[in-house]
Design a protein around this motif. Structure first.
Motif, PDB file in Angstrom:
ATOM      1  N   PRO A 650       0.849  -1.197   0.000  1.00 36.82           N
ATOM      2  CA  PRO A 650       0.000   0.000   0.000  1.00 36.82           C
ATOM      3  C   PRO A 650       0.880   1.241   0.000  1.00 36.82           C
ATOM      4  N   LYS A 651       0.346   2.347  -0.495  1.00 40.05           N
ATOM      5  CA  LYS A 651       1.132   3.573  -0.558  1.00 40.05           C
ATOM      6  C   LYS A 651       1.590   3.998   0.834  1.00 40.05           C
ATOM      7  N   GLY A 652       2.910   4.165   0.947  1.00 33.12           N
ATOM      8  CA  GLY A 652       3.470   4.668   2.185  1.00 33.12           C
ATOM      9  C   GLY A 652       3.630   3.647   3.292  1.00 33.12           C
ATOM     10  N   LYS A 653       3.255   2.382   3.056  1.00 29.63           N
ATOM     11  CA  LYS A 653       3.333   1.361   4.097  1.00 29.63           C
ATOM     12  C   LYS A 653       4.199   0.196   3.626  1.00 29.63           C
ATOM     13  N   ASP A 654       4.780  -0.505   4.604  1.00 28.01           N
ATOM     14  CA  ASP A 654       5.655  -1.626   4.245  1.00 28.01           C
ATOM     15  C   ASP A 654       4.925  -2.964   4.258  1.00 28.01           C
ATOM     16  N   LYS A 655       3.599  -2.937   4.454  1.00 26.62           N
ATOM     17  CA  LYS A 655       2.822  -4.173   4.438  1.00 26.62           C
ATOM     18  C   LYS A 655       2.909  -4.821   3.056  1.00 26.62           C
ATOM     19  N   ILE A 656       3.135  -6.111   3.030  1.00 27.80           N
ATOM     20  CA  ILE A 656       3.318  -6.831   1.760  1.00 27.80           C
ATOM     21  C   ILE A 656       1.967  -7.335   1.262  1.00 27.80           C
ATOM     22  N   LEU A 657       1.528  -6.831   0.122  1.00 24.13           N
ATOM     23  CA  LEU A 657       0.281  -7.291  -0.492  1.00 24.13           C
ATOM     24  C   LEU A 657       0.528  -8.423  -1.484  1.00 24.13           C
ATOM     25  N   GLY A 658       1.708  -8.447  -2.067  1.00 25.66           N
ATOM     26  CA  GLY A 658       2.016  -9.494  -3.037  1.00 25.66           C
ATOM     27  C   GLY A 658       3.447  -9.367  -3.516  1.00 25.66           C
ATOM     28  N   VAL A 659       3.999 -10.489  -3.969  1.00 25.97           N
ATOM     29  CA  VAL A 659       5.380 -10.521  -4.452  1.00 25.97           C
ATOM     30  C   VAL A 659       5.451 -11.403  -5.686  1.00 25.97           C
ATOM     31  N   THR A 660       6.180 -10.939  -6.691  1.00 29.51           N
ATOM     32  CA  THR A 660       6.507 -11.761  -7.853  1.00 29.51           C
ATOM     33  C   THR A 660       8.023 -11.808  -7.979  1.00 29.51           C
ATOM     34  N   ILE A 661       8.566 -13.013  -8.113  1.00 29.91           N
ATOM     35  CA  ILE A 661      10.010 -13.181  -8.289  1.00 29.91           C
ATOM     36  C   ILE A 661      10.256 -13.929  -9.591  1.00 29.91           C
ATOM     37  N   VAL A 662      11.128 -13.382 -10.418  1.00 32.77           N
ATOM     38  CA  VAL A 662      11.563 -14.054 -11.641  1.00 32.77           C
ATOM     39  C   VAL A 662      13.073 -14.225 -11.533  1.00 32.77           C
ATOM     40  N   SER A 663      13.512 -15.470 -11.345  1.00 33.75           N
ATOM     41  CA  SER A 663      14.948 -15.716 -11.196  1.00 33.75           C
ATOM     42  C   SER A 663      15.175 -17.207 -11.039  1.00 33.75           C
ATOM     43  N   GLU A 664      16.438 -17.594 -11.046  1.00 29.05           N
ATOM     44  CA  GLU A 664      16.768 -18.936 -10.567  1.00 29.05           C
ATOM     45  C   GLU A 664      16.397 -19.020  -9.085  1.00 29.05           C
ATOM     46  N   HIS A 665      15.912 -20.178  -8.671  1.00 32.14           N
ATOM     47  CA  HIS A 665      15.550 -20.430  -7.270  1.00 32.14           C
ATOM     48  C   HIS A 665      14.399 -19.556  -6.782  1.00 32.14           C
ATOM     49  N   ALA A 666      13.612 -18.999  -7.694  1.00 27.56           N
ATOM     50  CA  ALA A 666      12.503 -18.130  -7.274  1.00 27.56           C
ATOM     51  C   ALA A 666      11.527 -18.879  -6.374  1.00 27.56           C
ATOM     52  N   GLY A 667      11.299 -20.166  -6.664  1.00 27.12           N
ATOM     53  CA  GLY A 667      10.376 -20.961  -5.859  1.00 27.12           C
ATOM     54  C   GLY A 667      10.833 -21.112  -4.422  1.00 27.12           C
ATOM     55  N   ASP A 668      12.160 -21.056  -4.202  1.00 26.30           N
ATOM     56  CA  ASP A 668      12.694 -21.118  -2.836  1.00 26.30           C
ATOM     57  C   ASP A 668      12.678 -19.735  -2.187  1.00 26.30           C
ATOM     58  N   LEU A 669      13.009 -18.713  -2.959  1.00 21.07           N
ATOM     59  CA  LEU A 669      13.092 -17.359  -2.411  1.00 21.07           C
ATOM     60  C   LEU A 669      11.733 -16.843  -1.949  1.00 21.07           C
ATOM     61  N   ILE A 670      10.660 -17.287  -2.579  1.00 23.20           N
ATOM     62  CA  ILE A 670       9.328 -16.765  -2.248  1.00 23.20           C
ATOM     63  C   ILE A 670       8.905 -17.157  -0.842  1.00 23.20           C
ATOM     64  N   ALA A 671       9.513 -18.201  -0.278  1.00 20.05           N
ATOM     65  CA  ALA A 671       9.067 -18.718   1.026  1.00 20.05           C
ATOM     66  C   ALA A 671       9.186 -17.670   2.128  1.00 20.05           C
ATOM     67  N   GLU A 672      10.216 -16.827   2.062  1.00 17.64           N
ATOM     68  CA  GLU A 672      10.379 -15.807   3.106  1.00 17.64           C
ATOM     69  C   GLU A 672       9.221 -14.815   3.073  1.00 17.64           C
ATOM     70  N   PHE A 673       8.769 -14.472   1.889  1.00 16.63           N
ATOM     71  CA  PHE A 673       7.643 -13.542   1.769  1.00 16.63           C
ATOM     72  C   PHE A 673       6.333 -14.205   2.175  1.00 16.63           C
ATOM     73  N   VAL A 674       6.199 -15.496   1.903  1.00 15.63           N
ATOM     74  CA  VAL A 674       5.000 -16.226   2.335  1.00 15.63           C
ATOM     75  C   VAL A 674       4.902 -16.188   3.854  1.00 15.63           C
ATOM     76  N   LEU A 675       6.022 -16.454   4.530  1.00 10.84           N
ATOM     77  CA  LEU A 675       6.050 -16.408   5.992  1.00 10.84           C
ATOM     78  C   LEU A 675       5.708 -15.007   6.498  1.00 10.84           C
ATOM     79  N   ALA A 676       6.293 -13.994   5.866  1.00 10.40           N
ATOM     80  CA  ALA A 676       6.050 -12.615   6.293  1.00 10.40           C
ATOM     81  C   ALA A 676       4.579 -12.241   6.142  1.00 10.40           C
ATOM     82  N   MET A 677       3.978 -12.586   5.008  1.00  9.37           N
ATOM     83  CA  MET A 677       2.573 -12.252   4.785  1.00  9.37           C
ATOM     84  C   MET A 677       1.664 -13.031   5.724  1.00  9.37           C
ATOM     85  N   LYS A 678       1.985 -14.288   5.962  1.00 13.80           N
ATOM     86  CA  LYS A 678       1.167 -15.121   6.845  1.00 13.80           C
ATOM     87  C   LYS A 678       1.092 -14.539   8.247  1.00 13.80           C
ATOM     88  N   HIS A 679       2.203 -13.959   8.718  1.00 16.55           N
ATOM     89  CA  HIS A 679       2.272 -13.488  10.099  1.00 16.55           C
ATOM     90  C   HIS A 679       2.299 -11.960  10.205  1.00 16.55           C
TER      91      HIS A 679
END
Length: 729
Positions: A650-679
């Protein structure tokens, strides 16, 4: 010229400001003319004689004025509504006073509700879209019921109910009539008390503890009524069946894919007696036909591609020497190595009774099993879970059956028989499965043509992600044809063709093998669902607890949706097990708030939450923070610096609404954001977490750093600069 939408928005803003000013003026006038004193118990008692005189002279005028005053006070949420209710009894008697107070309070409450909706809903919807969507979904199903309960209990301030319900999507008419009925009991008490005004010393004399408890019990009544109603619903659903007096099992699970395995594992772990029925291979599609074999072939194909481009690693480019038959044999070896994790033996050791055969529901508690080794077995269970998964969808193209095809299920056995990769492979479908396999077999030597009816591949991703994926597949040798519609398959002169249409022109594309990858359809038939009347609409219809029409029959996995991912099936398996075994004590709604997924092309595409297009479609005011992997040391050392991380906040806030990663190991890197959004952890928390150097995971920290830099407090930094200048003398 300014667009029409600009003038419409400007007009709406003017109307909103005018309404706010009107409310403020009316409220100011209320206190300026000292009406707040009039609407006290002392003020009411002191004015009764004068009011009665006015009433005797002009009864209709007094009734109309009183009614209007009551509506205005309620609509503006001003203090004094309780006094007005007393006054209606004192002035007009029980019957007439009850009618006046009931309709005036309901109309006023509805006006307050509408003002809240007009002034607040759009703003709150923009700031909290997901929460409001969840509330609206609940209100749509049972909003009237909960409003009725709140109206019966005077513990909840009615003006607060008006304001909060205005933010939801409950219908105005529903709000009015439920309020009219729900407030009637409380209105009656106050109006009746008003007829004895002289004996009332304070409002607490009316709203005593005993009376509040009585109202509370009255408020609980709808819940009791709902429970009784559910009992009658169950009786109606089960009326044609006789429930067994005792059961062979606590739970029967049909299907040994991810959903069924997790369900049966949890049931056994809590010492329930559970039978798992599977006619085919244990592990379901993911192990035997989907996730596991496809990732095995993706790895082999990637190594082959790296050999071709050895110069990227300081080596010589070379043509990879390999046997396609051995590559496919490795795929089967990988499946065989993982298979014991999901084997009959393992689950038997865990306490699950595994039966190999085809299951069919005879009634809501009875399952008949046609055993693989012949014969039948009949079992009863208090709870049944259906987790039969999905199969590849094959489009009904004319000629496709005659010319032949493979799917993501059959490709592994068919291609294992080949000495070399098909020279001409057509992949029908531009989704994740089609894209993964198109790139892999192109790298293994096939001339691959990928056909997609939409304007781009991977249509569910952002445009730039689709474009990135398109380019990656093209660089791997895939010929991608978007906006091409498949019409039919033909065999001519010993050759096979698929005929497609593009810009009203038909094009013939020759192939040796045709891979259909256009989606998957739930396995719904053959299990007795039709005979029981269980509703199916492409998937089994369940409620938020995964219950079907019959509260003791649950469903989990691809057969339910809304996401056809192995990890979602496992997630649902937990809810099916817990709700099925302990739902009589406590039930849990399935939580779909944070669902990640990955497409394993090279580079990988991983996502969780909203992407940019989702945010636009939902009208969310958002910001994008990016980090390019060309800036990451580890990506540079691996010669894999293509790609990026894109975070939606959201504008001006650090709350994570969504993340897209395009890279090698993207499927592994996304896990940190999943944990952050969950909690509920924001980018500041990720920035404050130590990440090893040099690793790919540092990219997550750096994108958080980009957000922090963009939102640095400039005024504070300016003061700090002056402070340091002063310190230098």
């Amino acid at each position: 010229m300014k667009p029409l939408l600009y003038y419409q928005a400007e007009s709406f803003m003017i109307k909103r400001i005018f309404l706010i000013l009107l409310i403020v003026l009316l409220a100011v006038g209320f206190f300026y003319f000292d009406l707040n004193h009039l609407l006290t118990l002392e003020g009411l008692k002191g004015s009764m004689a004068q009011f009665n005189d006015y009433k005797a002279e002009s009864p209709l005028l007094i009734i109309g004025g009183f009614f209007l005053l009551y509506v205005v006070v309620t609509a503006l949420s001003l203090p004094g509504a309780a006094i007005l209710t007393l006054a209606s009894g004192a002035l007009f008697g029980l019957f007439q006073g009850l009618i006046i107070a009931s309709f005036a309070s309901s109309i006023g409450a509805t006006l307050s509700f509408l003002a809240s909706r007009y002034l607040l809903r759009d703003t709150i919807k923009q700031r909290f879209p997901e929460r409001l969507a969840a509330i609206d979904a609940g209100v749509e199903k049972e909003g009237g019921f909960y409003l009725f309960t709140l109206r019966l209990v005077p513990v909840f301030p009615f003006f607060l109910i008006n304001l909060l319900m205005g933010v939801t999507a409950i219908k105005s008419w529903t709000y009015y009539w439920v309020s009219q009925v729900g407030m009637l009991a409380g209105t009656f008490v106050f109006v009746n008390a008003g007829t004895q005004l002289a004996q009332i010393e304070s409002l607490s004399g009316i709203l005593s503890l005993n009376l509040i408890l009585s109202f509370a019990l009255l408020g609980i009544f709808p819940l009791i009524a709902k429970g009784i109603l559910n009992v009658f619903k169950k009786r109606r659903v089960y009326k044609n069946y006789s429930k067994p007096k005792q059961f062979d099992r606590n739970m029967i699970v049909i299907g040994a894919g991810a959903g069924g395995l997790v369900t049966s594992y949890i049931a056994a772990a809590v010492k329930a007696k559970v039978t798992l029925i599977e006619a085919g291979e244990m592990g379901g599609d993911c192990l035997n036909y989907g996730c596991v074999p496809s990732k095995a072939v993706i790895k082999s194909a990637k190594i082959a591609d790296q050999i071709r481009h050895g110069e990227n690693y300081g080596l010589e480019n070379a043509s990879p020497q390999f046997s396609f038959k051995k590559v496919m044999a490795r795929v089967h070896d990988v499946v065989a190595e993982i298979a014991p994790h999901d084997s009959v033996e393992r689950y038997t050791d865990l306490g699950v009774d595994v039966v190999k055969g085809y299951a069919k529901l005879i009634d809501p508690w009875t399952v008949e099993i046609a055993l693989n080794d012949g014969g039948t077995q009949t079992l009863t269970a208090r709870t049944i879970v259906i987790a039969t998964g999905a199969r590849p969808f094959v489009p009904p193209l004319p000629g496709i059956e005659e010319t032949g095809y493979v799917t993501s299920d059959t490709i592994w056995n068919k291609f294992a028989e080949l000495d070399e990769a098909p020279k001409k492979l057509v992949v029908l479908g531009g989704g994740p499965i089609g894209s993964e396999l198109a790139q892999s077999f192109a790298r293994l030597g096939s001339n691959v043509t990928q056909i997609e009816m939409s304007e781009r591949i991977m249509i569910k991703e952002d445009l730039e992600v689709s474009t990135f994926a398109h380019q990656a597949l093209v660089e791997s040798g895939v010929n991608i044809l978007t906006s091409h519609q498949a019409l039919r398959c033909e065999a001519r002169d010993g050759k096979k063709y698929i005929v497609v249409k593009h810009n009203d022109t038909e094009i013939d594309i020759e192939y040796d093998e045709l891979l259909c990858a256009v989606g998957r359809s739930a396995r719904l038939t053959g299990y007795g669902l039709e005979d029981l009347g269980v509703e199916t609409n492409r998937t089994i219809v369940t409620n938020e607890y995964l219950e079907t029409l019959y509260p003791n029959i649950f469903a989990a996995g691809d057969i339910v949706g809304p996401y056809q991912f192995t990890h979602v099936a496992a997630h649902q398996g937990w809810y099916a097990a817990v709700n099925g075994l302990f739902g009589n004590l406590k039930k849990f709604k399935v939580d779909y708030r944070v669902i990640p997924w990955t497409t394993f092309i090279d580079p990988e595409v991983a996502r969780v939450g909203l992407n940019e297009q989702d945010a636009i479609d939902k009208g969310i005011e958002y910001e994008i923070t990016r980090f390019e992997f060309k800036e990451l040391d580890r990506a540079i050392t691996d010669s894999a610096a293509k790609g990026f991380i894109k975070v939606i906040t959201p504008k001006g806030k650090d709350k994570i609404l969504g993340v897209t990663i395009v890279s090698e190991h993207a499927g592994d890197l996304i896990a940190e954001f999943v944990l952050a959004m969950k909690h509920g952890l924001g980018l500041n928390k990720i920035l404050g977490t130590i990440h090893s150097y040099p690793t790919w995971a540092e990219g997550n920290k750096y994108v958080a750093g980009e957000w922090k830099r963009d939102h640095a407090p400039q005024r504070v930094l300016s003061w700090l600069e002056k402070y340091h200048t002063w310190r230098r003398g």
